[in-house]
Design an enzyme around this catalytic site. Sequence first.
Site, short mmCIF file in Angstrom:
data_model
loop_
_atom_site.label_atom_id
_atom_site.label_comp_id
_atom_site.label_asym_id
_atom_site.label_seq_id
_atom_site.Cartn_x
_atom_site.Cartn_y
_atom_site.Cartn_z
N SER A 3 67.94 -37.84 19.24
CA SER A 3 67.49 -36.45 19.12
C SER A 3 66.99 -36.15 17.73
O SER A 3 67.44 -36.75 16.75
CB SER A 3 68.68 -35.53 19.44
OG SER A 3 68.45 -34.24 18.96
N TYR A 41 77.14 -32.19 17.67
CA TYR A 41 76.21 -32.84 18.60
C TYR A 41 75.26 -33.75 17.82
O TYR A 41 75.11 -34.93 18.15
CB TYR A 41 75.40 -31.80 19.39
CG TYR A 41 74.18 -32.40 20.02
CD1 TYR A 41 72.93 -32.24 19.44
CD2 TYR A 41 74.28 -33.18 21.16
CE1 TYR A 41 71.81 -32.83 20.00
CE2 TYR A 41 73.18 -33.78 21.72
CZ TYR A 41 71.93 -33.60 21.13
OH TYR A 41 70.83 -34.20 21.67
N LYS A 52 74.70 -38.09 17.64
CA LYS A 52 73.44 -38.84 17.77
C LYS A 52 73.21 -39.72 16.54
O LYS A 52 72.74 -40.86 16.66
CB LYS A 52 72.26 -37.88 17.97
CG LYS A 52 72.28 -37.13 19.30
CD LYS A 52 72.27 -38.09 20.49
CE LYS A 52 72.23 -37.37 21.82
NZ LYS A 52 72.30 -38.29 22.97
C1 WQD Z 1 65.97 -23.69 20.57
C2 WQD Z 1 65.78 -22.41 19.76
C3 WQD Z 1 67.84 -21.30 19.26
C4 WQD Z 1 68.87 -20.07 23.33
C5 WQD Z 1 67.87 -28.87 21.71
C6 WQD Z 1 68.84 -29.57 22.60
C7 WQD Z 1 69.36 -30.81 21.96
C8 WQD Z 1 68.25 -31.61 21.36
C9 WQD Z 1 67.41 -30.78 20.44
C10 WQD Z 1 67.51 -33.34 22.83
C11 WQD Z 1 66.84 -22.26 18.68
C12 WQD Z 1 66.94 -20.44 20.14
C13 WQD Z 1 68.22 -20.64 22.26
C14 WQD Z 1 68.94 -18.63 23.42
C15 WQD Z 1 67.71 -18.46 21.37
N1 WQD Z 1 67.40 -32.12 22.37
N2 WQD Z 1 67.65 -19.85 21.29
N3 WQD Z 1 68.35 -17.89 22.43
O1 WQD Z 1 69.19 -26.11 19.62
O2 WQD Z 1 66.83 -26.93 19.26
O3 WQD Z 1 68.53 -28.26 20.63
O4 WQD Z 1 66.90 -29.69 21.22
O5 WQD Z 1 68.28 -34.17 22.53
O6 WQD Z 1 70.00 -31.54 22.98
O7 WQD Z 1 69.91 -28.69 22.85
O8 WQD Z 1 67.50 -26.17 21.51
O9 WQD Z 1 66.91 -24.61 23.29
O10 WQD Z 1 69.26 -24.52 22.32
O11 WQD Z 1 67.34 -23.73 20.95
O12 WQD Z 1 67.20 -17.75 20.49
O13 WQD Z 1 69.52 -18.05 24.38
O14 WQD Z 1 65.95 -21.30 20.64
O15 WQD Z 1 68.49 -20.52 18.28
O16 WQD Z 1 66.24 -21.64 17.56
P1 WQD Z 1 68.02 -26.81 20.14
P2 WQD Z 1 67.81 -24.73 22.11
#
Ligand code: WQD
Length: 351
Positions: free
Chosen positions: A126, A151, A155
């Site tokens: 990731s 998390y 990784k």
């Molecule tokens: C994206 C953005 C949140 C939910 C993911 C996967 C992880 C890895 C990396 C593969 C952030 C914002 C989210 C919500 C929001 N992928 N958000 N409201 O944290 O980048 O990690 O990609 O391995 O496994 O989880 O992804 O979709 O959780 O968040 O504002 O209800 O959306 O703060 O800025 P993240 P995410």
Amino acid sequence: MQKILVTGGCGYIGSHTVVDLLENGFEVISIDDNSRSTPYLLDGIEKITGKKIKNYKVDLKNFDETLAVFQENEDITGVIHFAAYKAVGESVAKPLDYYENNMFGLVNLLKCVKEFAIPNFVFSSSCTVYGNPDVVPVTEETPKKDAESPYGATKQMGERIITDFTHIENNSAILLRYFNPVGAHPSILIGELPLGRPQNLVPAITQTAIGKLPQMQVFGGDYPTRDGSCVRDYIHVSDIAHAHTLALQYLIDGRNKTKCDVFNLGSGNGVTVFEAINAFEKVSGQKLNYKVGPRRAGDVIAIYANNNYAVQALNWQIKFGLDDMMHTAWEWELKVKKDEVLMKKQNPALN
Ligand code: WQD
């Protein structure tokens, strides 16, 4: 025909990769304990490919049961390892669950790979291994900073364990650093099925739009970015899936440069949370009910990929753009709701 073991084959990226492998002539089996997934997607895989795959409902933390799968399938020539917990926010709240599940599972799997001398291993890594990068876009050579969440730490440790393992074993591996996989297979027969409240942005958007969630929260609007919300690199799950098939073929062909090559799997485009919401509203015609709330612990401010190495070395051609991601995600949400209505009609107990 090469037989590939996919761990987490009932999951989001796993199921899409199973489809791509089957469509590219591989035989596939899955190990998935369904702790974070259901067999529901196996039906979709069969509808898309016409092939039924066997899933062994085994927890990788149980070494004996995992080994038994390999003993029953001695013709496995490759392993693609997806099965792990993957929610950044949840990992901050439950670190021991993440370290136990993600690390014990990986070590047990590698012991089986060693026992059966399986030559090819692809690891679901990731972009979180980069932590909060000083410069974007990140390349595979960008130094890995402290992970911002347990998390991300699992990784980083996973990459180190696999690197050390391949240096002494007679096999090779590839580490695929995903950015943000989103969307659903164009057939709308498989997609993301978060159990419980969705942790990731796009399922949170689609479940809010369809009325499963009352309102979505933007985690922070005061970041030092162009519009105050976090920047991510969203990439269609089917593009990610095909990259796994290409990576496996790259290993089988012996084109790998080292015993453990690393690739960034991102679109190369940075998109803010507000821009993602706007793209969804434009594509779906839905007005999203959201509010801006406090920042989420563990979040990285901005990250997106330099994907040149994956594009060149794997001959990876990205097919889907942000609008396709939002369109397929929304169509999938509508399909799941329709199926739920059907299932409730067939099984009144579900009401
Ligand atoms: C994206 C953005 C949140 C939910 C993911 C996967 C992880 C890895 C990396 C593969 C952030 C914002 C989210 C919500 C929001 N992928 N958000 N409201 O944290 O980048 O990690 O990609 O391995 O496994 O989880 O992804 O979709 O959780 O968040 O504002 O209800 O959306 O703060 O800025 P993240 P995410």
